[in-house]
Design a protein around this motif. Structure first.
Motif, mmCIF file in Angstrom:
data_model
loop_
_atom_site.group_PDB
_atom_site.id
_atom_site.type_symbol
_atom_site.label_atom_id
_atom_site.label_comp_id
_atom_site.label_asym_id
_atom_site.label_seq_id
_atom_site.Cartn_x
_atom_site.Cartn_y
_atom_site.Cartn_z
ATOM 1 N N PRO A 1 0.813 -1.231 0.000
ATOM 2 C CA PRO A 1 0.000 0.000 0.000
ATOM 3 C C PRO A 1 0.847 1.281 0.000
ATOM 4 C CG PRO A 1 -0.917 -1.565 1.548
ATOM 5 C CD PRO A 1 0.395 -2.134 1.090
ATOM 6 N N LEU A 2 1.969 1.272 0.724
ATOM 7 C CA LEU A 2 2.836 2.462 0.719
ATOM 8 C C LEU A 2 3.426 2.715 -0.670
ATOM 9 C CD1 LEU A 2 4.699 2.119 4.141
ATOM 10 C CD2 LEU A 2 2.926 3.778 3.509
ATOM 11 N N SER A 3 3.832 1.644 -1.359
ATOM 12 C CA SER A 3 4.373 1.827 -2.708
ATOM 13 C C SER A 3 3.283 2.288 -3.674
ATOM 14 C CB SER A 3 5.049 0.549 -3.211
ATOM 15 O OG SER A 3 4.102 -0.454 -3.490
ATOM 16 N N LEU A 4 2.064 1.809 -3.481
ATOM 17 C CA LEU A 4 0.950 2.258 -4.325
ATOM 18 C C LEU A 4 0.629 3.729 -4.079
ATOM 19 C CD1 LEU A 4 -1.335 -0.880 -4.102
ATOM 20 C CD2 LEU A 4 -0.282 0.032 -6.189
ATOM 21 N N ILE A 5 0.713 4.167 -2.832
ATOM 22 C CA ILE A 5 0.477 5.587 -2.538
ATOM 23 C C ILE A 5 1.558 6.436 -3.194
ATOM 24 C CG2 ILE A 5 0.448 7.308 -0.683
ATOM 25 C CD1 ILE A 5 -1.023 5.110 1.010
ATOM 26 N N ALA A 6 2.815 5.980 -3.138
ATOM 27 C CA ALA A 6 3.898 6.705 -3.824
ATOM 28 C C ALA A 6 3.615 6.774 -5.325
ATOM 29 C CB ALA A 6 5.241 6.026 -3.565
ATOM 30 N N VAL B 1 0.902 9.397 -5.949
ATOM 31 C CA VAL B 1 1.297 10.799 -5.778
ATOM 32 C C VAL B 1 2.158 11.286 -6.940
ATOM 33 C CG1 VAL B 1 2.679 12.333 -4.306
ATOM 34 C CG2 VAL B 1 1.070 10.725 -3.271
ATOM 35 N N ALA B 2 3.029 10.430 -7.446
ATOM 36 C CA ALA B 2 4.003 10.823 -8.473
ATOM 37 C C ALA B 2 3.392 11.529 -9.683
ATOM 38 C CB ALA B 2 4.826 9.609 -8.907
ATOM 39 N N PRO B 3 2.342 11.015 -10.308
ATOM 40 C CA PRO B 3 1.824 11.718 -11.485
ATOM 41 C C PRO B 3 1.189 13.067 -11.156
ATOM 42 C CG PRO B 3 0.478 9.785 -11.021
ATOM 43 C CD PRO B 3 1.665 9.745 -10.102
ATOM 44 N N PRO C 1 3.313 15.092 -13.917
ATOM 45 C CA PRO C 1 2.894 14.097 -14.909
ATOM 46 C C PRO C 1 3.913 13.935 -16.033
ATOM 47 C CG PRO C 1 1.428 16.006 -14.939
ATOM 48 C CD PRO C 1 2.368 16.185 -13.800
ATOM 49 N N GLU C 2 4.619 15.010 -16.369
ATOM 50 C CA GLU C 2 5.647 14.914 -17.427
ATOM 51 C C GLU C 2 6.741 13.932 -17.010
ATOM 52 O OE1 GLU C 2 3.469 18.675 -17.813
ATOM 53 O OE2 GLU C 2 4.585 17.840 -16.139
ATOM 54 N N TRP C 3 7.220 14.093 -15.766
ATOM 55 C CA TRP C 3 8.265 13.204 -15.255
ATOM 56 C C TRP C 3 7.738 11.771 -15.176
ATOM 57 C CZ3 TRP C 3 8.140 10.130 -10.904
ATOM 58 C CH2 TRP C 3 9.337 9.492 -10.574
ATOM 59 N N PHE C 4 6.522 11.617 -14.668
ATOM 60 C CA PHE C 4 5.929 10.296 -14.505
ATOM 61 C C PHE C 4 5.840 9.569 -15.845
ATOM 62 C CE2 PHE C 4 2.240 7.442 -14.142
ATOM 63 C CZ PHE C 4 2.609 6.689 -13.037
ATOM 64 N N VAL C 5 5.400 10.258 -16.873
ATOM 65 C CA VAL C 5 5.278 9.649 -18.203
ATOM 66 C C VAL C 5 6.661 9.343 -18.774
ATOM 67 C CG1 VAL C 5 4.548 10.076 -20.591
ATOM 68 C CG2 VAL C 5 3.011 10.628 -18.693
ATOM 69 N N ALA C 6 7.591 10.278 -18.657
ATOM 70 C CA ALA C 6 8.932 10.075 -19.220
ATOM 71 C C ALA C 6 9.663 8.920 -18.541
ATOM 72 C CB ALA C 6 9.758 11.354 -19.094
ATOM 73 N N LEU D 1 -4.091 7.085 -13.886
ATOM 74 C CA LEU D 1 -3.273 5.980 -13.395
ATOM 75 C C LEU D 1 -2.927 6.202 -11.930
ATOM 76 C CD1 LEU D 1 -1.833 3.330 -13.918
ATOM 77 C CD2 LEU D 1 0.117 4.636 -14.792
ATOM 78 N N GLY D 2 -2.592 7.429 -11.568
ATOM 79 C CA GLY D 2 -2.347 7.745 -10.163
ATOM 80 C C GLY D 2 -3.567 7.470 -9.311
ATOM 81 N N ASN D 3 -4.724 7.831 -9.819
ATOM 82 C CA ASN D 3 -5.978 7.578 -9.096
ATOM 83 C C ASN D 3 -6.216 6.075 -8.925
ATOM 84 O OD1 ASN D 3 -8.447 8.633 -7.911
ATOM 85 N ND2 ASN D 3 -9.473 7.703 -9.666
#
Length: 156
Positions: free
Chosen positions: A18-23, A26-28, A32-37, A59-61
């Motif tokens: 769950p902690l990794s899923l929350i991370a 949050v990332a996107p 979102p540019e960094w997350f996609v790249a 995807l973050g949601n």
């Protein structure tokens, strides 16, 4: 904690995952540019379209939803069949997650592990680790699920 899982899968599935899923959720929203790249190692950080931004947010949601569903199922149910079916569903999804990541990478990037970025290690490395933990749990290698004794009410 109501989880009926043995100690190792309980820690992995009810805390670490769950902690990794929350991370991941949050990332996107942060970038979102960094997350996609970062989805493919050594990808340039280019501007993204509004469509791509919405997909990153969605995807973050979904990551946040998965974290909440996992906590709800694993902390609330005392039914081994429910837990087992939930873990089987995640096991199948792990195969799809790694396969989709593989399909987006060419052979050179796939085999160039020293140049994988943290996102690739998460998408492949962490997912394979979760897959192996799920496999070991489903095979009973961590022991049996804990039996929960229902609390009976006194009838007066």
């Amino acid at each position: 904690m109501t989880s009926i899982l043995p100690p190792i899968p309980r820690f992995v599935f009810t805390i670490l995952e769950p902690l990794s899923l929350i991370a991941g959720a949050v990332a996107p929203f942060i970038s979102p540019e960094w997350f996609v790249a970062e989805q493919i190692p050594i990808s340039p950080l280019d501007p993204i379209s509004a469509n791509t931004r919405v997909v990153a947010y969605q995807l973050g949601n979904i990551y946040l939803l998965l974290a909440m569903v996992g906590v709800a199922v694993l902390y609330q149910t005392t039914e081994p069949k429910v837990v087992r079916n939930y873990v089987i569903a995640l096991w199948i999804a792990d195969i799809g997650h790694v396969g989709i990541t593989f399909s987006g990478m060419d052979y050179n990037r796939l085999t160039d592990l020293p140049n994988w970025n943290p996102m690739t290690w998460g998408n492949i490395g962490a997912t394979v680790a979760l897959f192996l933990t799920r496999t070991a749990y489903l095979l009973g290698l961590f022991g049996q699920d804990r039996q929960v004794t229902p609390i009976s009410k006194k009838v007066q």
